[in-house]
Design a protein around this motif. Structure first.
Motif, PDB file in Angstrom:
ATOM      1  N   GLU A  62      91.000  78.054  69.543  1.00  0.00           N
ATOM      2  CA  GLU A  62      90.815  76.901  68.669  1.00  0.00           C
ATOM      3  C   GLU A  62      91.895  76.909  67.601  1.00  0.00           C
ATOM      4  N   ALA A  63      92.367  75.733  67.230  1.00  0.00           N
ATOM      5  CA  ALA A  63      93.389  75.628  66.190  1.00  0.00           C
ATOM      6  C   ALA A  63      93.109  74.409  65.326  1.00  0.00           C
ATOM      7  N   VAL A  64      93.540  74.484  64.088  1.00  0.00           N
ATOM      8  CA  VAL A  64      93.500  73.348  63.174  1.00  0.00           C
ATOM      9  C   VAL A  64      94.946  72.997  62.854  1.00  0.00           C
ATOM     10  N   SER A  65      95.321  71.749  63.104  1.00  0.00           N
ATOM     11  CA  SER A  65      96.722  71.358  62.953  1.00  0.00           C
ATOM     12  C   SER A  65      96.827  70.012  62.247  1.00  0.00           C
ATOM     13  N   GLU A  66      98.065  69.641  61.923  1.00  0.00           N
ATOM     14  CA  GLU A  66      98.367  68.307  61.415  1.00  0.00           C
ATOM     15  C   GLU A  66      99.499  67.737  62.250  1.00  0.00           C
ATOM     16  N   THR A  67      99.302  66.533  62.774  1.00  0.00           N
ATOM     17  CA  THR A  67     100.356  65.820  63.486  1.00  0.00           C
ATOM     18  C   THR A  67     100.660  64.553  62.712  1.00  0.00           C
ATOM     19  N   ASN A  68     101.914  64.436  62.259  1.00  0.00           N
ATOM     20  CA  ASN A  68     102.299  63.310  61.416  1.00  0.00           C
ATOM     21  C   ASN A  68     101.338  63.159  60.232  1.00  0.00           C
ATOM     22  N   PHE A  69     100.957  64.342  59.667  1.00  0.00           N
ATOM     23  CA  PHE A  69     100.218  64.457  58.409  1.00  0.00           C
ATOM     24  C   PHE A  69      98.749  64.084  58.508  1.00  0.00           C
ATOM     25  N   VAL A  70      98.250  63.961  59.733  1.00  0.00           N
ATOM     26  CA  VAL A  70      96.825  63.718  59.937  1.00  0.00           C
ATOM     27  C   VAL A  70      96.216  64.957  60.589  1.00  0.00           C
ATOM     28  N   SER A 226      96.525  51.182  50.201  1.00  0.00           N
ATOM     29  CA  SER A 226      95.811  52.373  49.737  1.00  0.00           C
ATOM     30  C   SER A 226      94.397  52.427  50.292  1.00  0.00           C
ATOM     31  N   VAL A 227      93.702  51.294  50.277  1.00  0.00           N
ATOM     32  CA  VAL A 227      92.323  51.234  50.767  1.00  0.00           C
ATOM     33  C   VAL A 227      92.278  51.490  52.274  1.00  0.00           C
ATOM     34  N   ALA A 228      93.214  50.879  53.021  1.00  0.00           N
ATOM     35  CA  ALA A 228      93.237  51.022  54.485  1.00  0.00           C
ATOM     36  C   ALA A 228      93.512  52.458  54.902  1.00  0.00           C
ATOM     37  N   VAL A 229      94.476  53.089  54.243  1.00  0.00           N
ATOM     38  CA  VAL A 229      94.840  54.464  54.603  1.00  0.00           C
ATOM     39  C   VAL A 229      93.737  55.433  54.231  1.00  0.00           C
ATOM     40  N   LYS A 230      93.141  55.249  53.072  1.00  0.00           N
ATOM     41  CA  LYS A 230      92.043  56.125  52.647  1.00  0.00           C
ATOM     42  C   LYS A 230      90.867  56.014  53.604  1.00  0.00           C
ATOM     43  N   LYS A 231      90.555  54.787  54.020  1.00  0.00           N
ATOM     44  CA  LYS A 231      89.441  54.554  54.927  1.00  0.00           C
ATOM     45  C   LYS A 231      89.684  55.186  56.291  1.00  0.00           C
ATOM     46  N   SER A 232      90.940  55.154  56.748  1.00  0.00           N
ATOM     47  CA  SER A 232      91.264  55.626  58.100  1.00  0.00           C
ATOM     48  C   SER A 232      91.506  57.116  58.176  1.00  0.00           C
ATOM     49  N   THR A 233      92.060  57.706  57.126  1.00  0.00           N
ATOM     50  CA  THR A 233      92.465  59.115  57.194  1.00  0.00           C
ATOM     51  C   THR A 233      91.702  60.031  56.238  1.00  0.00           C
ATOM     52  N   GLY A 234      91.092  59.456  55.216  1.00  0.00           N
ATOM     53  CA  GLY A 234      90.442  60.274  54.208  1.00  0.00           C
ATOM     54  C   GLY A 234      91.391  60.781  53.148  1.00  0.00           C
ATOM     55  N   SER A 235      92.685  60.493  53.320  1.00  0.00           N
ATOM     56  CA  SER A 235      93.710  60.897  52.355  1.00  0.00           C
ATOM     57  C   SER A 235      94.286  59.653  51.673  1.00  0.00           C
ATOM     58  N   THR A 236      94.841  59.845  50.481  1.00  0.00           N
ATOM     59  CA  THR A 236      95.488  58.729  49.805  1.00  0.00           C
ATOM     60  C   THR A 236      96.909  58.559  50.331  1.00  0.00           C
ATOM     61  N   VAL A 237      97.484  57.384  50.088  1.00  0.00           N
ATOM     62  CA  VAL A 237      98.865  57.130  50.495  1.00  0.00           C
ATOM     63  C   VAL A 237      99.794  58.143  49.834  1.00  0.00           C
ATOM     64  N   LYS A 238      99.569  58.414  48.560  1.00  0.00           N
ATOM     65  CA  LYS A 238     100.431  59.349  47.834  1.00  0.00           C
ATOM     66  C   LYS A 238     100.350  60.746  48.435  1.00  0.00           C
ATOM     67  N   GLU A 239      99.152  61.172  48.811  1.00  0.00           N
ATOM     68  CA  GLU A 239      98.994  62.496  49.418  1.00  0.00           C
ATOM     69  C   GLU A 239      99.792  62.590  50.716  1.00  0.00           C
ATOM     70  N   LEU A 240      99.763  61.541  51.539  1.00  0.00           N
ATOM     71  CA  LEU A 240     100.478  61.560  52.805  1.00  0.00           C
ATOM     72  C   LEU A 240     101.986  61.463  52.597  1.00  0.00           C
ATOM     73  N   ILE A 241     102.407  60.682  51.615  1.00  0.00           N
ATOM     74  CA  ILE A 241     103.840  60.613  51.300  1.00  0.00           C
ATOM     75  C   ILE A 241     104.331  61.979  50.841  1.00  0.00           C
ATOM     76  N   ASP A 242     103.571  62.623  49.965  1.00  0.00           N
ATOM     77  CA  ASP A 242     103.966  63.948  49.474  1.00  0.00           C
ATOM     78  C   ASP A 242     104.021  64.962  50.622  1.00  0.00           C
ATOM     79  N   LYS A 243     103.052  64.908  51.538  1.00  0.00           N
ATOM     80  CA  LYS A 243     103.069  65.807  52.701  1.00  0.00           C
ATOM     81  C   LYS A 243     104.314  65.576  53.542  1.00  0.00           C
ATOM     82  N   SER A 244     104.679  64.310  53.687  1.00  0.00           N
ATOM     83  CA  SER A 244     105.873  63.970  54.458  1.00  0.00           C
ATOM     84  C   SER A 244     107.125  64.543  53.822  1.00  0.00           C
TER      85      SER A 244
END
Length: 299
Positions: A62-70, A226-244
């Protein structure tokens, strides 16, 4: 410095070339055990950038990963498709983790399908994933074993190898088609917007840090995005941009000899000190410390 940015090639060339069930070629690479690589890169959460199209199947563990920050949880039977440009990070992996890894250059895929690459395997499709039943996973593994034997005996340009590659990719295509068909009915407008955002995030390659740039390019307001991304991923747009941005910094630190100042300029930071502060606030160490640690633990 040795390149460490290509997961699919590195996994095969550096750790599995001595195994009997492995083939590494110009346009195609296959291995029946990339588990060592998955566990090794999880030590530092190293970011990997795929340069080719790759398909992986989890065989055990079993593994926990992120693909394209998801984030994703990978269990036996999980079949994944990675497009060129996809960013992959392993957060943790069990000791018994084992994967099949197959990679094809876009040129090879096009040749195999005589110029008509199936839409399920097109490079703009990112982060495809489906959990196969045990019989389907077994068939995929068996087809891969036959493919490896043909590659070893005849080479990747032989007619038999090309036909088997076509059969293997066609089977993968059907698996992903079933997954897409089942998911499309449930994809909301917010989900579709989130997919477009994640694709744009990958194309931006860490060079854009503001929500407004993404919202403007997607023709929506900052709030709606912001609302769409939070609803779909559970993360904020800023969090995903920073991860990128963090992932792009890691990739450049581990795949080149470029200075921190050069990397900061490439990623549109106003100064190297600002990038260092940003990186340390997220990773807990400076870019140079991170580079040294990665080299010390290099595979």
């Amino acid at each position: 410095m040795q390149s460490t940015h290509d997961f699919s090639v590195r996994a095969i060339r550096e750790k599995t070339t001595s195994l009997p069930q492995t083939y590494t070629g110009k346009n195609c690479s296959v291995s029946l055990n990339t588990g060592d690589i998955v566990r090794a890169i999880s030590v530092n959460g190293e970011a990997m950038l795929f340069s080719d199209m790759a398909i992986t199947l989890c065989l055990s563990g079993e593994a926990v990963s992120e693909t394209n920050f998801v984030g994703n949880r990978i269990i036996p039977g999980t079949l994944e498709l990675f497009s060129p440009g996809s960013i992959f990070q392993v957060k943790r992996a069990s000791d018994d983790t084992s994967f099949i890894g197959i990679s094809f250059t876009p040129f090879a895929v096009k040749e195999i399908f005589e110029g008509n690459t199936p839409w399920e395997l097109l490079t703009h499709k990112r982060d495809l994933r489906v959990l196969l039943t045990e019989p389907k996973a077994m068939l995929f593994r068996q087809m891969t074993e036959v493919f490896i034997r043909l590659l070893q005996e005849s080479g990747e340009e032989s007619e038999s190898s090309i036909k088997m590659a076509g059969s293997l990719l066609a089977y993968a295509k059907e698996c992903f088609k079933d997954a897409e068909t089942g998911n499309n009915a449930e994809i909301s407008r917010a989900g579709l917007l989130c997919r477009r955002f994640l694709g744009l995030l990958g194309e931006a390659k860490g060079q854009h840090h503001d929500i407004s740039w993404f919202a403007d390019n997607l023709c929506v307001s900052n709030h709606y995005l912001s609302v769409a991304v939070k609803k779909s991923t559970g993360s904020t747009v800023k969090e995903l941009i920073d991860k990128s941005v963090i992932a792009e910094i890691k990739i450049r630190l581990t795949s080149s000899d470029k200075s921190v100042a050069q990397i900061a300029e490439e990623l549109c930071f106003s100064s190297s000190s600002l990038m260092c502060k940003f990186f340390k606030s997220h990773i807990g160490q400076s870019p140079m410390q991170y580079r040294k640690n990665i080299l010390r633990h290099s595979i």
